[in-house]
Motif scaffolding. Structure first.
Motif, PDB file in Angstrom:
ATOM      1  N   GLY A  38       0.823  -1.203   0.000  1.00  0.00           N
ATOM      2  CA  GLY A  38       0.000   0.000   0.000  1.00  0.00           C
ATOM      3  C   GLY A  38       0.854   1.249   0.000  1.00  0.00           C
ATOM      4  O   GLY A  38       2.091   1.180   0.062  1.00  0.00           O
ATOM      5  N   ARG A  41       2.413   5.576   4.471  1.00  0.00           N
ATOM      6  CA  ARG A  41       1.726   6.589   5.272  1.00  0.00           C
ATOM      7  C   ARG A  41       2.740   7.457   6.005  1.00  0.00           C
ATOM      8  O   ARG A  41       3.764   6.944   6.481  1.00  0.00           O
ATOM      9  CB  ARG A  41       0.793   5.929   6.289  1.00  0.00           C
ATOM     10  CG  ARG A  41      -0.359   5.170   5.667  1.00  0.00           C
ATOM     11  CD  ARG A  41      -1.429   4.888   6.708  1.00  0.00           C
ATOM     12  NE  ARG A  41      -0.924   4.063   7.788  1.00  0.00           N
ATOM     13  CZ  ARG A  41      -1.030   2.738   7.815  1.00  0.00           C
ATOM     14  NH1 ARG A  41      -1.588   2.098   6.810  1.00  0.00           N
ATOM     15  NH2 ARG A  41      -0.576   2.052   8.849  1.00  0.00           N
ATOM     16  N   ARG A  69     -12.723   6.815  15.920  1.00  0.00           N
ATOM     17  CA  ARG A  69     -13.079   7.411  14.622  1.00  0.00           C
ATOM     18  C   ARG A  69     -11.899   8.176  14.034  1.00  0.00           C
ATOM     19  O   ARG A  69     -11.666   8.137  12.808  1.00  0.00           O
ATOM     20  CB  ARG A  69     -14.285   8.348  14.798  1.00  0.00           C
ATOM     21  CG  ARG A  69     -14.710   9.059  13.532  1.00  0.00           C
ATOM     22  CD  ARG A  69     -15.252   8.089  12.505  1.00  0.00           C
ATOM     23  NE  ARG A  69     -15.500   8.750  11.239  1.00  0.00           N
ATOM     24  CZ  ARG A  69     -14.588   8.952  10.297  1.00  0.00           C
ATOM     25  NH1 ARG A  69     -13.325   8.552  10.490  1.00  0.00           N
ATOM     26  NH2 ARG A  69     -14.902   9.559   9.187  1.00  0.00           N
ATOM     27  N   ASP A  72      -9.457   5.723  12.656  1.00  0.00           N
ATOM     28  CA  ASP A  72      -9.911   5.237  11.347  1.00  0.00           C
ATOM     29  C   ASP A  72      -9.552   6.225  10.240  1.00  0.00           C
ATOM     30  O   ASP A  72      -9.158   5.827   9.142  1.00  0.00           O
ATOM     31  CB  ASP A  72     -11.424   5.015  11.365  1.00  0.00           C
ATOM     32  CG  ASP A  72     -11.833   3.820  12.217  1.00  0.00           C
ATOM     33  OD1 ASP A  72     -10.946   3.006  12.542  1.00  0.00           O
ATOM     34  OD2 ASP A  72     -13.018   3.723  12.568  1.00  0.00           O
ATOM     35  N   GLU A  73      -9.706   7.510  10.543  1.00  0.00           N
ATOM     36  CA  GLU A  73      -9.374   8.542   9.556  1.00  0.00           C
ATOM     37  C   GLU A  73      -7.898   8.477   9.177  1.00  0.00           C
ATOM     38  O   GLU A  73      -7.530   8.789   8.042  1.00  0.00           O
ATOM     39  CB  GLU A  73      -9.716   9.913  10.139  1.00  0.00           C
ATOM     40  CG  GLU A  73      -9.567  11.077   9.180  1.00  0.00           C
ATOM     41  CD  GLU A  73     -10.661  11.147   8.129  1.00  0.00           C
ATOM     42  OE1 GLU A  73     -10.431  11.788   7.087  1.00  0.00           O
ATOM     43  OE2 GLU A  73     -11.746  10.540   8.337  1.00  0.00           O
ATOM     44  N   LEU A  74      -7.079   8.071  10.123  1.00  0.00           N
ATOM     45  CA  LEU A  74      -5.632   7.999   9.908  1.00  0.00           C
ATOM     46  C   LEU A  74      -5.164   6.597   9.501  1.00  0.00           C
ATOM     47  O   LEU A  74      -3.962   6.368   9.362  1.00  0.00           O
ATOM     48  CB  LEU A  74      -4.898   8.428  11.188  1.00  0.00           C
ATOM     49  CG  LEU A  74      -5.046   9.901  11.574  1.00  0.00           C
ATOM     50  CD1 LEU A  74      -4.593  10.125  13.009  1.00  0.00           C
ATOM     51  CD2 LEU A  74      -4.257  10.790  10.628  1.00  0.00           C
ATOM     52  N   HIS A  75      -6.134   5.663   9.350  1.00  0.00           N
ATOM     53  CA  HIS A  75      -5.817   4.282   8.963  1.00  0.00           C
ATOM     54  C   HIS A  75      -4.848   3.632   9.949  1.00  0.00           C
ATOM     55  O   HIS A  75      -3.855   3.014   9.567  1.00  0.00           O
ATOM     56  CB  HIS A  75      -5.240   4.239   7.537  1.00  0.00           C
ATOM     57  CG  HIS A  75      -6.088   4.918   6.521  1.00  0.00           C
ATOM     58  ND1 HIS A  75      -7.312   4.422   6.106  1.00  0.00           N
ATOM     59  CD2 HIS A  75      -5.909   6.087   5.852  1.00  0.00           C
ATOM     60  CE1 HIS A  75      -7.841   5.241   5.207  1.00  0.00           C
ATOM     61  NE2 HIS A  75      -7.023   6.262   5.047  1.00  0.00           N
ATOM     62  N   THR A  76      -5.158   3.806  11.220  1.00  0.00           N
ATOM     63  CA  THR A  76      -4.333   3.199  12.265  1.00  0.00           C
ATOM     64  C   THR A  76      -5.252   2.752  13.392  1.00  0.00           C
ATOM     65  O   THR A  76      -6.485   2.843  13.282  1.00  0.00           O
ATOM     66  CB  THR A  76      -3.274   4.204  12.772  1.00  0.00           C
ATOM     67  OG1 THR A  76      -2.383   3.545  13.668  1.00  0.00           O
ATOM     68  CG2 THR A  76      -3.921   5.383  13.490  1.00  0.00           C
TER      69      THR A  76
END
Length: 256
Positions: A38, A41, A69, A72-76
């Motif tokens: 991927g 980040r 939440r 989740d926005e930060l994909h962690t």
């Protein structure tokens, strides 16, 4: 015949295996692994967490902001956020102070102190109102962040330059923050109740007009008589009216 043990020293004719050391060539990964990888980040930081929390708040309001939440926005995962912030309370304080960095503070001009005071307070309101119901977080916030302190210092310097007594300056600073924060929070509540494309203030005023129109005039003669004034004027006009009263009151306090 007994088997020869190989646990002892190698014979002179045995070849030593080559060790893979720092001089090994840096070979590319197979294409199927590259396709699976991927995007890289950026490293997690307090600034990136605050920015993500603000994105969540702008979209869904304060109730939508949670550590999960934002993670989740930060994909962690939520646990990684606690390395940088202690929890939701501190995170909201950081978001509020970050937003307050947009407020413009003038160089005090004693001849224009009333105009400057009004401009800063209205700018404070503009900034809070542009971020959903963030005004609710400002209601119980003690100004301790760098931007909040910058605003407090600027407002006090403007009032002091205009000759406002020190006690009055200190107290009105708190009163003005409450006044603006409550207004922004109320506006956000009305917005959440309004229909698609509906003006929240017009909706509230129309309902108030219906309530007053249904009152018996003999019991509520003053309310009925003043109904046009009760439901007139937009939100900005009302806020400026209140500010003008505050500022004229400050100007009228006798100087020591």
């Amino acid at each position: 015949m007994a088997k020869t043990s190989r646990t002892g020293p190698r014979a002179d004719g045995d070849r030593q295996p080559e060790s893979i050391g720092a001089n090994a060539p840096d070979l590319p990964a197979p294409p199927w692994r590259r396709r699976r990888a991927g995007p890289v980040r950026p490293p997690l930081s307090r600034d990136s967490i605050v920015a993500a929390a603000l994105t969540v708040l702008d979209a869904g309001g304060l109730e939508a902001v949670s550590m999960r939440r934002v993670a989740d926005e930060l994909h962690t995962g939520p646990a990684s956020l606690y390395v940088h912030v202690s929890g939701k309370e501190e995170l909201l304080e950081l978001v509020l102070d970050h937003v307050l960095g947009e407020v413009r503070i003038p160089t005090p001009d004693p001849a224009r102190w009333q105009e400057q005071l009004k401009d800063v307070v209205l700018d404070f309101r503009r900034v809070l109102a542009s971020h959903n119901d963030l005004g609710r977080a400002a209601l119980a916030a003690i100004p301790s962040g760098p931007n909040a302190l910058r605003i407090s210092e600027g407002l006090l310097a403007v009032m002091r330059g205009g000759g406002v007594p020190e006690q009055a300056s200190a107290w009105v600073l708190d009163v003005l923050q409450l006044y603006i924060s409550a207004d922004v929070f109320e506006a956000a509540l009305y917005l959440s109740r309004a229909g698609e494309g509906e003006n929240p203030m017009a909706m509230a005023q129309a309902y108030l007009g219906e309530v007053i129109a249904a009152l018996p005039p003999e019991r509520f003669p003053t309310l009925v008589a003043l109904m046009p004034h009760m439901i007139g004027g937009d939100r900005e006009a009302r806020i400026e009216f209140g500010l003008d009263i505050f500022i004229r009151g400050l100007a009228g306090i006798p100087r020591p």
